[in-house]
Design a protein around this motif. Structure first.
Motif, PDB file in Angstrom:
ATOM      1  N   LEU A  31       0.843  -1.193   0.000  1.00 35.62           N
ATOM      2  CA  LEU A  31       0.000   0.000   0.000  1.00 35.62           C
ATOM      3  C   LEU A  31       0.882   1.249   0.000  1.00 35.62           C
ATOM      4  O   LEU A  31       1.770   1.387   0.852  1.00 35.62           O
ATOM      5  N   GLU A  32       0.632   2.160  -0.927  1.00 38.90           N
ATOM      6  CA  GLU A  32       1.431   3.382  -1.041  1.00 38.90           C
ATOM      7  C   GLU A  32       0.501   4.562  -1.313  1.00 38.90           C
ATOM      8  O   GLU A  32      -0.343   4.495  -2.201  1.00 38.90           O
ATOM      9  N   ARG A  33       0.680   5.641  -0.552  1.00 38.65           N
ATOM     10  CA  ARG A  33      -0.209   6.798  -0.710  1.00 38.65           C
ATOM     11  C   ARG A  33       0.047   7.577  -1.991  1.00 38.65           C
ATOM     12  O   ARG A  33      -0.862   8.216  -2.532  1.00 38.65           O
ATOM     13  N   ASP A  34       1.292   7.589  -2.516  1.00 40.66           N
ATOM     14  CA  ASP A  34       1.556   8.287  -3.764  1.00 40.66           C
ATOM     15  C   ASP A  34       0.721   7.667  -4.884  1.00 40.66           C
ATOM     16  O   ASP A  34       0.592   6.445  -4.953  1.00 40.66           O
ATOM     17  N   PRO A  35       0.214   8.482  -5.798  1.00 37.46           N
ATOM     18  CA  PRO A  35      -0.632   7.937  -6.856  1.00 37.46           C
ATOM     19  C   PRO A  35       0.123   7.184  -7.946  1.00 37.46           C
ATOM     20  O   PRO A  35      -0.481   6.450  -8.714  1.00 37.46           O
ATOM     21  N   ALA A  36       1.445   7.362  -8.016  1.00 42.02           N
ATOM     22  CA  ALA A  36       2.243   6.703  -9.053  1.00 42.02           C
ATOM     23  C   ALA A  36       3.709   6.733  -8.626  1.00 42.02           C
ATOM     24  O   ALA A  36       4.095   7.541  -7.768  1.00 42.02           O
ATOM     25  N   GLY A 120      -1.795   5.116  -4.613  1.00 40.55           N
ATOM     26  CA  GLY A 120      -2.899   5.966  -4.179  1.00 40.55           C
ATOM     27  C   GLY A 120      -3.697   5.385  -3.023  1.00 40.55           C
ATOM     28  O   GLY A 120      -4.853   5.750  -2.832  1.00 40.55           O
ATOM     29  N   ARG A 121      -3.082   4.504  -2.231  1.00 39.24           N
ATOM     30  CA  ARG A 121      -3.763   3.863  -1.109  1.00 39.24           C
ATOM     31  C   ARG A 121      -3.183   4.370   0.207  1.00 39.24           C
ATOM     32  O   ARG A 121      -2.484   3.659   0.927  1.00 39.24           O
ATOM     33  N   GLY A 122      -3.442   5.630   0.520  1.00 40.85           N
ATOM     34  CA  GLY A 122      -2.982   6.181   1.786  1.00 40.85           C
ATOM     35  C   GLY A 122      -3.673   5.526   2.965  1.00 40.85           C
ATOM     36  O   GLY A 122      -4.872   5.239   2.921  1.00 40.85           O
ATOM     37  N   VAL A 123      -2.922   5.296   4.029  1.00 41.33           N
ATOM     38  CA  VAL A 123      -3.451   4.682   5.247  1.00 41.33           C
ATOM     39  C   VAL A 123      -3.632   5.759   6.307  1.00 41.33           C
ATOM     40  O   VAL A 123      -2.736   6.578   6.537  1.00 41.33           O
ATOM     41  N   THR A 124      -4.789   5.763   6.946  1.00 42.11           N
ATOM     42  CA  THR A 124      -5.049   6.744   7.999  1.00 42.11           C
ATOM     43  C   THR A 124      -4.884   6.161   9.388  1.00 42.11           C
ATOM     44  O   THR A 124      -4.522   6.860  10.328  1.00 42.11           O
ATOM     45  N   GLN A 125      -5.149   4.856   9.532  1.00 41.09           N
ATOM     46  CA  GLN A 125      -5.081   4.255  10.861  1.00 41.09           C
ATOM     47  C   GLN A 125      -4.934   2.743  10.735  1.00 41.09           C
ATOM     48  O   GLN A 125      -5.449   2.121   9.799  1.00 41.09           O
ATOM     49  N   VAL A 126      -4.217   2.163  11.692  1.00 41.65           N
ATOM     50  CA  VAL A 126      -4.077   0.713  11.804  1.00 41.65           C
ATOM     51  C   VAL A 126      -4.560   0.306  13.188  1.00 41.65           C
ATOM     52  O   VAL A 126      -4.093   0.841  14.198  1.00 41.65           O
ATOM     53  N   VAL A 127      -5.512  -0.626  13.214  1.00 44.38           N
ATOM     54  CA  VAL A 127      -6.157  -1.002  14.468  1.00 44.38           C
ATOM     55  C   VAL A 127      -5.923  -2.490  14.730  1.00 44.38           C
ATOM     56  O   VAL A 127      -6.522  -3.347  14.070  1.00 44.38           O
TER      57      VAL A 127
END
Length: 372
Positions: A31-36, A120-127
């Motif tokens: 998973l990576e927040r950058d779109p490319a 483009g898969r930014g993570v906001t929280q891990v629970v």
């Protein structure tokens, strides 16, 4: 049974972890927040050490590919006095492959290879402890559950709060980075000054390093001691204002050194933050960290190397171990903390000496380098 594993972050640590798992035929979600891959500049060059970064690439089956694109000549180092006098001038032997340089973009592409990254898969929280495993909540509203989530998402990790409440703190040293393109053609005098590798100058509470990348590109880095808000009355987006500020800060240094500022293009402000030298956490089932997310330290050449080796070692242990995922992660964390703690002490002490009231402190770090 194959565990459901995700790694958050597409830097050297996360990609090495994923690539070693892939080599063993083990599925992993990246998973990576950058779109490319090319969404932002990848950064400057890295020297990969034989026992660290190169060892990690060997575990990924990529050492030969690395040797084909790396630059052993980039290990060359020249140190000047502030008046331009050459104090040290070292060039590697033709067969020296101990710390060859590679551009970050080239390393990223090498590691990406066949990996299927979810851009483009930014993570906001891990629970953790959410019944079916560890829940990953995304900026796009999606939620997924995994048996193990590995945080390799850097200094301001969104995974770290799942295991540690500690946040990075400012070192008192800040940096401004600029770049020069096509240096051999447009600025041959600066090209000769820098040589095949890097040139460094150390003054009172400030320093400058110019480092050659591939394709005639040069990165210039300043380091100086200042409050975090030192730029309160300076528009960092105004390149000419930043240039003028730097020329004032380094006033009196040799003209060819100051030309590195004069010919720089955009300027990027990078204050140095670190985690505590002995940063650890109480083990949390299903979550762990790699690289800067786990042990952010001064950027003195160890961080990416450690991160890559950690990623390779954890992936290898998971793929080839007896199958007890939690025991594997626990054992990995213990080894990581011990090694990272030693390097954090080294780099913290190194930063104190490289940006010191006494420039001789910095020069003493290079006593092994042949005097000019």
């Amino acid at each position: 049974m194959r565990h459901r594993i995700a790694v958050v972050g597409c830097g050297p640590a996360g990609l090495t972890f994923a690539r070693v798992l892939h080599r063993h035929g083990y599925p992993v979600t990246v998973l990576e927040r950058d779109p490319a891959p090319d969404a932002r500049p990848p950064g400057g060059t890295l020297d990969l050490h034989e026992g660290l970064g190169q060892r990690a690439l060997d575990k990924a089956g990529l050492l030969t590919d690395f040797q084909a694109v790396s630059r052993p000549e980039g290990q060359a180092m020249r140190i000047l006095d502030t008046d331009g006098t050459v104090l040290r001038d070292w060039r590697p032997a033709p067969e020296d492959r101990s710390n060859p340089e590679i551009d970050r973009g080239q390393l990223r592409d090498l590691l990406l290879g066949p990996l299927a990254v979810q851009w483009g898969r930014g993570v906001t929280q891990v629970v953790p402890g959410s019944g079916e495993g560890v829940r990953v909540e995304g900026a796009d509203g999606r939620q997924e559950t995994f048996d193990l989530v590995v945080g390799a998402d850097g200094a301001w990790s969104r995974v770290r709060p799942a295991v540690s409440s500690v946040a990075p703190h400012y070192t008192g040293v800040t940096s401004i980075e600029t770049s020069i393109d096509d240096v051999d053609t447009r600025h041959p005098d600066l090209a000769r000054l820098i040589g095949d590798g890097s040139v460094a100058v150390y003054g009172v509470n400030r320093s400058l390093v110019a480092q050659r990348n591939s394709g005639g590109h040069v990165k210039v880095y300043t380091k100086f001691r200042a409050p975090l808000d030192w730029h309160a009355h300076l528009d960092l987006a105004d390149a000419e204002a930043v240039r003028a500020s730097l020329l004032t800060l380094f006033d009196g240094w040799a003209a060819p050194v100051l030309d590195l500022f004069r010919h720089g293009t955009a300027f990027v402000h990078r204050p140095f933050f670190v985690l505590p030298v002995s940063h650890t956490w109480t083990h949390v089932v299903g979550v762990t960290l790699l690289g800067d997310a786990a042990h952010l330290m001064p950027p003195l050449g160890a961080g990416a190397n450690l991160a890559m080796l950690e990623g390779a070692e954890l992936a290898e242990a998971i793929a080839t171990g007896p199958g007890d995922l939690d025991a594997t992660v626990r054992a990995f964390e213990e080894r990581m903390w011990e090694r990272a703690g030693r390097w954090a002490q080294i780099t913290t002490a190194g930063l104190e000496r490289l940006v010191s009231p006494d420039p001789a402190e910095a020069l003493a770090l290079f006593d092994h380098v042949q005097p000019a």
